[in-house]
Design an enzyme around this catalytic site. Sequence first.
Site, PDB file in Angstrom:
ATOM      1  CB  CYS A  65       0.100   0.990   7.613  1.00 22.35           C
ATOM      2  SG  CYS A  65      -1.602   1.014   7.045  1.00 22.35           S
ATOM      3  CB  CYS A  87      -0.933   0.012   1.202  1.00 24.18           C
ATOM      4  SG  CYS A  87      -2.109  -1.316   1.093  1.00 24.18           S
ATOM      5  CG  HIS A 127      -6.481   1.412   0.502  1.00 24.69           C
ATOM      6  ND1 HIS A 127      -5.374   2.044  -0.024  1.00 24.69           N
ATOM      7  CD2 HIS A 127      -6.003   0.357   1.234  1.00 24.69           C
ATOM      8  CE1 HIS A 127      -4.297   1.398   0.354  1.00 24.69           C
ATOM      9  NE2 HIS A 127      -4.637   0.368   1.099  1.00 24.69           N
TER      10      HIS A 127
HETATM   11  C1  LIG Z   1      -2.626  -3.658   1.687  1.00 31.40           C
HETATM   12  C2  LIG Z   1      -1.676  -2.897   2.494  1.00 31.40           C
HETATM   13  O1  LIG Z   1      -0.468  -2.911   2.157  1.00 31.40           O
HETATM   14  C3  LIG Z   1      -2.062  -2.164   3.757  1.00 31.40           C
HETATM   15  C4  LIG Z   1      -3.502  -1.781   3.934  1.00 31.40           C
HETATM   16  O2  LIG Z   1      -3.966  -0.735   3.516  1.00 31.40           O
HETATM   17  S1  LIG Z   1      -4.456  -2.879   4.753  1.00 31.40           S
HETATM   18  C5  LIG Z   1      -6.084  -2.667   4.107  1.00 31.40           C
HETATM   19  C6  LIG Z   1      -6.302  -3.598   2.966  1.00 31.40           C
HETATM   20  N1  LIG Z   1      -7.696  -3.637   2.622  1.00 31.40           N
HETATM   21  C7  LIG Z   1      -8.504  -4.625   3.068  1.00 31.40           C
HETATM   22  O3  LIG Z   1      -8.087  -5.524   3.774  1.00 31.40           O
HETATM   23  C8  LIG Z   1      -9.948  -4.526   2.647  1.00 31.40           C
HETATM   24  C9  LIG Z   1     -10.825  -4.726   3.856  1.00 31.40           C
HETATM   25  N2  LIG Z   1     -12.222  -4.642   3.482  1.00 31.40           N
HETATM   26  C10 LIG Z   1     -12.988  -5.730   3.216  1.00 31.40           C
HETATM   27  O4  LIG Z   1     -12.497  -6.850   3.166  1.00 31.40           O
HETATM   28  C11 LIG Z   1     -14.459  -5.524   2.974  1.00 31.40           C
HETATM   29  O5  LIG Z   1     -14.691  -4.221   2.494  1.00 31.40           O
HETATM   30  C12 LIG Z   1     -15.303  -5.732   4.286  1.00 31.40           C
HETATM   31  C13 LIG Z   1     -15.174  -7.202   4.706  1.00 31.40           C
HETATM   32  C14 LIG Z   1     -14.809  -4.825   5.403  1.00 31.40           C
HETATM   33  C15 LIG Z   1     -16.762  -5.366   4.038  1.00 31.40           C
HETATM   34  O6  LIG Z   1     -17.211  -6.057   2.917  1.00 31.40           O
HETATM   35  P1  LIG Z   1     -18.788  -6.087   2.557  1.00 31.40           P
HETATM   36  O7  LIG Z   1     -19.524  -6.789   3.621  1.00 31.40           O
HETATM   37  O8  LIG Z   1     -18.859  -6.562   1.153  1.00 31.40           O
HETATM   38  O9  LIG Z   1     -19.165  -4.543   2.650  1.00 31.40           O
HETATM   39  P2  LIG Z   1     -20.395  -3.783   2.081  1.00 31.40           P
HETATM   40  O10 LIG Z   1     -21.405  -4.712   1.478  1.00 31.40           O
HETATM   41  O11 LIG Z   1     -19.912  -2.667   1.261  1.00 31.40           O
HETATM   42  O12 LIG Z   1     -20.986  -3.144   3.389  1.00 31.40           O
HETATM   43  C16 LIG Z   1     -21.750  -3.902   4.322  1.00 31.40           C
HETATM   44  C17 LIG Z   1     -22.919  -3.018   4.761  1.00 31.40           C
HETATM   45  O13 LIG Z   1     -22.392  -1.867   5.401  1.00 31.40           O
HETATM   46  C18 LIG Z   1     -22.971  -0.708   4.822  1.00 31.40           C
HETATM   47  N3  LIG Z   1     -21.965   0.361   4.911  1.00 31.40           N
HETATM   48  C19 LIG Z   1     -20.644   0.268   4.601  1.00 31.40           C
HETATM   49  N4  LIG Z   1     -20.061   1.463   4.835  1.00 31.40           N
HETATM   50  C20 LIG Z   1     -21.017   2.294   5.299  1.00 31.40           C
HETATM   51  C21 LIG Z   1     -21.018   3.654   5.696  1.00 31.40           C
HETATM   52  N5  LIG Z   1     -19.887   4.397   5.697  1.00 31.40           N
HETATM   53  N6  LIG Z   1     -22.196   4.198   6.100  1.00 31.40           N
HETATM   54  C22 LIG Z   1     -23.312   3.465   6.127  1.00 31.40           C
HETATM   55  N7  LIG Z   1     -23.373   2.166   5.752  1.00 31.40           N
HETATM   56  C23 LIG Z   1     -22.235   1.600   5.344  1.00 31.40           C
HETATM   57  C24 LIG Z   1     -23.259  -1.116   3.396  1.00 31.40           C
HETATM   58  O14 LIG Z   1     -24.275  -0.305   2.844  1.00 31.40           O
HETATM   59  C25 LIG Z   1     -23.758  -2.528   3.588  1.00 31.40           C
HETATM   60  O15 LIG Z   1     -25.100  -2.476   4.027  1.00 31.40           O
HETATM   61  P3  LIG Z   1     -26.169  -3.530   3.435  1.00 31.40           P
HETATM   62  O16 LIG Z   1     -25.660  -4.874   3.919  1.00 31.40           O
HETATM   63  O17 LIG Z   1     -27.424  -3.071   4.065  1.00 31.40           O
HETATM   64  O18 LIG Z   1     -26.100  -3.380   1.969  1.00 31.40           O
END
Ligand SMILES: CC(=O)CC(=O)SCCNC(=O)CCNC(=O)[C@H](O)C(C)(C)COP(=O)(O)OP(=O)(O)OC[C@H]1O[C@@H](n2cnc3c(N)ncnc32)[C@H](O)[C@@H]1OP(=O)(O)O
Length: 449
Positions: free
Chosen positions: A435, A107, A400
């Site tokens: 990070c 990242c 991201h």
């Molecule tokens: C890689 C590197 O080097 C370092 C780094 O940066 S580490 C970071 C790397 N990135 C990751 O690991 C990604 C992590 N994220 C994920 O795996 C997925 O996004 C997650 C598991 C967190 C969620 O996945 P998901 O369940 O498919 O999310 P999603 O369907 O969008 O949202 C679930 C619910 O929350 C709601 N929601 C999400 N964000 C919201 C917000 N800000 N406000 C209101 N509602 C929200 C959605 O509307 C959805 O509601 P419904 O079920 O009613 O539709």
Amino acid sequence: MSVNGQSVPGPQEPTAATQLRKAVVVGGNRIPFARTGGAYTKSSNQDMLTAALDGLIARFGLQDERIGEVAAGAVLKHSRDFNLTREAVLGSALSAETPAYDLQQACATGLETVLGLANKIKLGQIESAIAGGVDSASDAPIAVSEGLREVLLDLNRAKTVSRKLQVLSRLRPKDLAPDAPNTGEPRTGLSMGEHQALTTAQWKITREAQDELAFNSHKNLAAAYDAGFFDDLLTPYRGLSRDSNLRADTSLEKLATLKPVFGKNLGAEATMTAGNSTPLTDGASTVLLASEEWADAHDLPKLAAVVDGEAAAVDFVHGKDGLLMAPAFAVPRLLARHNLTLEDFDFFEIHEAFAGTVLSTLAAWEDEEFGRTRLGLDGAFGSIDRSKLNVNGSSLAAGHPFAATGGRIVASLAKMLHAKGQADGRPARGLVSICAAGGQGVVAILEAL
Ligand SMILES: CC(=O)CC(=O)SCCNC(=O)CCNC(=O)[C@H](O)C(C)(C)COP(=O)(O)OP(=O)(O)OC[C@H]1O[C@@H](n2cnc3c(N)ncnc32)[C@H](O)[C@@H]1OP(=O)(O)O
């Protein structure tokens, strides 16, 4: 002097960086970021990086220009993209005589390309450069299983039909299962979210604090769009002119209703949700860097100087520190080298991989024991003025696309610094902290011009 186990030059001793010429940020560009499986499902990394490059080229009149060097990268890369950045340059409006290469630092890729190229400019090796990054989880490379790979390679070598049939007969149904990429750490098998859940619990970060940070990210990003902050930064792409993850209408009440997604299986208190974690995202960003002389000769703006950067790594494998905690070590080292404290900054751009990542880092800096035992200081490293944190939104709202996040942050910070100009009789100063997977972190200081 020594800070967290590494010797750094004392403040009075001039560092090499202070004797070099300046590397300046001329400006950046990006395509709006899109939630994975959305608007860019049919776009490849090469398509998106080329679009972000062409937007930059059009903005700064660089058609057919031979740039000193272009460096970019992607975390999720197809094997066909040997040198993705060079291919994107060849597909762009830049001169085909512009050298280009890929770099991969998870990242932190985008920020690492900025720092590496800025150093080349400072040394006088090049006059201009474009840094960048791109990622698509929609177009993630799917590998074949080890069994199928061996069969395909042997098939390629088999000269006769009977030999080919013999090789094919080795195939088993299980060999046909695809090997899809995931956000798991190879050495622990835990996902980034699971690792962060352990760190979030260790630093006792509450669900409310995480939701508040996420809410502010959306509020600040929406306000920045409304104020026109991104008008010059975004190349509309595939029908999008704003980041598709931005929820201007989100609320603390709505965020509080979301189900925890990480931590339950690890015995950690589950406080991390889809709302306070970044979503998987597609997107690309680019940043034009130059020497002052080159920028002046091309009549281009000089927004900010890339002062210096630092990288750190932690031993998360043996549980010594949290996977995403390396910036907590890199920042103190970098600031010591420049005789600065957290109070000397006007903006903090701390990448919001998860709200818990930012808050755990801040908690570590405020912790006396961490300061003494892990940073080798007399007490706590310090705290930041929260009103200076991610003031135009960050990854929780924008999304991201791993390698593209550094370019987004540097381009935004450079504009903010330039707009602020001076602060307390000195150039406005900003800190970038990112990070990265593998227990690493890259951080940088930028100063207004
Ligand atoms: C890689 C590197 O080097 C370092 C780094 O940066 S580490 C970071 C790397 N990135 C990751 O690991 C990604 C992590 N994220 C994920 O795996 C997925 O996004 C997650 C598991 C967190 C969620 O996945 P998901 O369940 O498919 O999310 P999603 O369907 O969008 O949202 C679930 C619910 O929350 C709601 N929601 C999400 N964000 C919201 C917000 N800000 N406000 C209101 N509602 C929200 C959605 O509307 C959805 O509601 P419904 O079920 O009613 O539709």
